[in-house]
Scaffold this motif. Sequence first.
Motif, mmCIF file in Angstrom:
data_model
loop_
_atom_site.group_PDB
_atom_site.id
_atom_site.type_symbol
_atom_site.label_atom_id
_atom_site.label_comp_id
_atom_site.label_asym_id
_atom_site.label_seq_id
_atom_site.Cartn_x
_atom_site.Cartn_y
_atom_site.Cartn_z
ATOM 1 N N TYR A 6 0.839 -1.192 0.000
ATOM 2 C CA TYR A 6 0.000 0.000 0.000
ATOM 3 C C TYR A 6 0.876 1.246 0.000
ATOM 4 O O TYR A 6 2.072 1.195 0.235
ATOM 5 C CB TYR A 6 -0.944 0.009 1.197
ATOM 6 C CG TYR A 6 -0.248 0.005 2.534
ATOM 7 C CD1 TYR A 6 0.105 1.187 3.151
ATOM 8 C CD2 TYR A 6 0.067 -1.196 3.173
ATOM 9 C CE1 TYR A 6 0.754 1.186 4.366
ATOM 10 C CE2 TYR A 6 0.709 -1.202 4.383
ATOM 11 C CZ TYR A 6 1.048 -0.011 4.989
ATOM 12 O OH TYR A 6 1.692 -0.002 6.189
ATOM 13 N N VAL A 8 0.673 5.465 1.274
ATOM 14 C CA VAL A 8 -0.043 6.433 2.094
ATOM 15 C C VAL A 8 0.160 7.824 1.500
ATOM 16 O O VAL A 8 1.289 8.294 1.386
ATOM 17 C CB VAL A 8 0.431 6.395 3.563
ATOM 18 C CG1 VAL A 8 -0.303 7.430 4.386
ATOM 19 C CG2 VAL A 8 0.249 5.004 4.146
ATOM 20 N N LYS A 12 -4.268 8.951 3.659
ATOM 21 C CA LYS A 12 -5.153 7.902 3.134
ATOM 22 C C LYS A 12 -4.306 6.745 2.631
ATOM 23 O O LYS A 12 -3.239 6.933 2.055
ATOM 24 C CB LYS A 12 -6.010 8.440 1.998
ATOM 25 C CG LYS A 12 -6.994 9.500 2.429
ATOM 26 C CD LYS A 12 -7.826 9.956 1.260
ATOM 27 C CE LYS A 12 -8.771 11.073 1.668
ATOM 28 N NZ LYS A 12 -9.533 11.563 0.511
ATOM 29 N N ARG A 13 -4.806 5.558 2.845
ATOM 30 C CA ARG A 13 -4.085 4.347 2.471
ATOM 31 C C ARG A 13 -4.650 3.787 1.169
ATOM 32 O O ARG A 13 -5.849 3.545 1.064
ATOM 33 C CB ARG A 13 -4.253 3.328 3.597
ATOM 34 C CG ARG A 13 -3.388 2.147 3.500
ATOM 35 C CD ARG A 13 -3.572 1.327 4.760
ATOM 36 N NE ARG A 13 -2.750 0.152 4.738
ATOM 37 C CZ ARG A 13 -2.698 -0.738 5.680
ATOM 38 N NH1 ARG A 13 -3.439 -0.582 6.769
ATOM 39 N NH2 ARG A 13 -1.923 -1.783 5.582
ATOM 40 N N TYR A 14 -3.795 3.630 0.165
ATOM 41 C CA TYR A 14 -4.196 3.112 -1.144
ATOM 42 C C TYR A 14 -3.476 1.795 -1.395
ATOM 43 O O TYR A 14 -2.261 1.709 -1.228
ATOM 44 C CB TYR A 14 -3.821 4.099 -2.256
ATOM 45 C CG TYR A 14 -4.513 5.434 -2.136
ATOM 46 C CD1 TYR A 14 -5.787 5.625 -2.644
ATOM 47 C CD2 TYR A 14 -3.882 6.516 -1.520
ATOM 48 C CE1 TYR A 14 -6.422 6.854 -2.555
ATOM 49 C CE2 TYR A 14 -4.504 7.743 -1.419
ATOM 50 C CZ TYR A 14 -5.768 7.899 -1.935
ATOM 51 O OH TYR A 14 -6.389 9.120 -1.830
ATOM 52 N N LEU A 15 -4.226 0.787 -1.817
ATOM 53 C CA LEU A 15 -3.607 -0.490 -2.168
ATOM 54 C C LEU A 15 -2.838 -0.336 -3.475
ATOM 55 O O LEU A 15 -3.311 0.281 -4.431
ATOM 56 C CB LEU A 15 -4.663 -1.585 -2.317
ATOM 57 C CG LEU A 15 -5.310 -2.066 -1.014
ATOM 58 C CD1 LEU A 15 -6.388 -3.087 -1.314
ATOM 59 C CD2 LEU A 15 -4.256 -2.675 -0.103
ATOM 60 N N TRP A 16 -1.645 -0.880 -3.512
ATOM 61 C CA TRP A 16 -0.791 -0.767 -4.675
ATOM 62 C C TRP A 16 -1.423 -1.418 -5.894
ATOM 63 O O TRP A 16 -1.351 -0.886 -7.011
ATOM 64 C CB TRP A 16 0.571 -1.385 -4.369
ATOM 65 C CG TRP A 16 1.597 -1.094 -5.408
ATOM 66 C CD1 TRP A 16 2.112 -1.964 -6.306
ATOM 67 C CD2 TRP A 16 2.211 0.168 -5.670
ATOM 68 N NE1 TRP A 16 3.021 -1.333 -7.110
ATOM 69 C CE2 TRP A 16 3.098 -0.016 -6.747
ATOM 70 C CE3 TRP A 16 2.106 1.427 -5.120
ATOM 71 C CZ2 TRP A 16 3.864 1.011 -7.258
ATOM 72 C CZ3 TRP A 16 2.876 2.454 -5.635
ATOM 73 C CH2 TRP A 16 3.735 2.235 -6.700
#
Length: 65
Positions: A6, A8, A12-16
């Motif tokens: 992921y 940040v 906010k946390r975004y999945l790769w």
Amino acid sequence: MCGPRYLVLDGKRYLWADLLRLRQEQRKAAKKEQPALFSLKEDCRPPSQKTACGRYQQPTLFEGK
């Protein structure tokens, strides 16, 4: 060692994997043909007048129309 799972950004946390999927969609959309910005007009000049070389070699400035 594997890549990050992921990312940040701004807290906010975004999945790769989701980011890669979104990027692939962007690239596919960019490959599609884009519409012209203005309507294309047909060039009705004689063939000798369509290039700069032709206009130089056979000028039509003094021809009567």
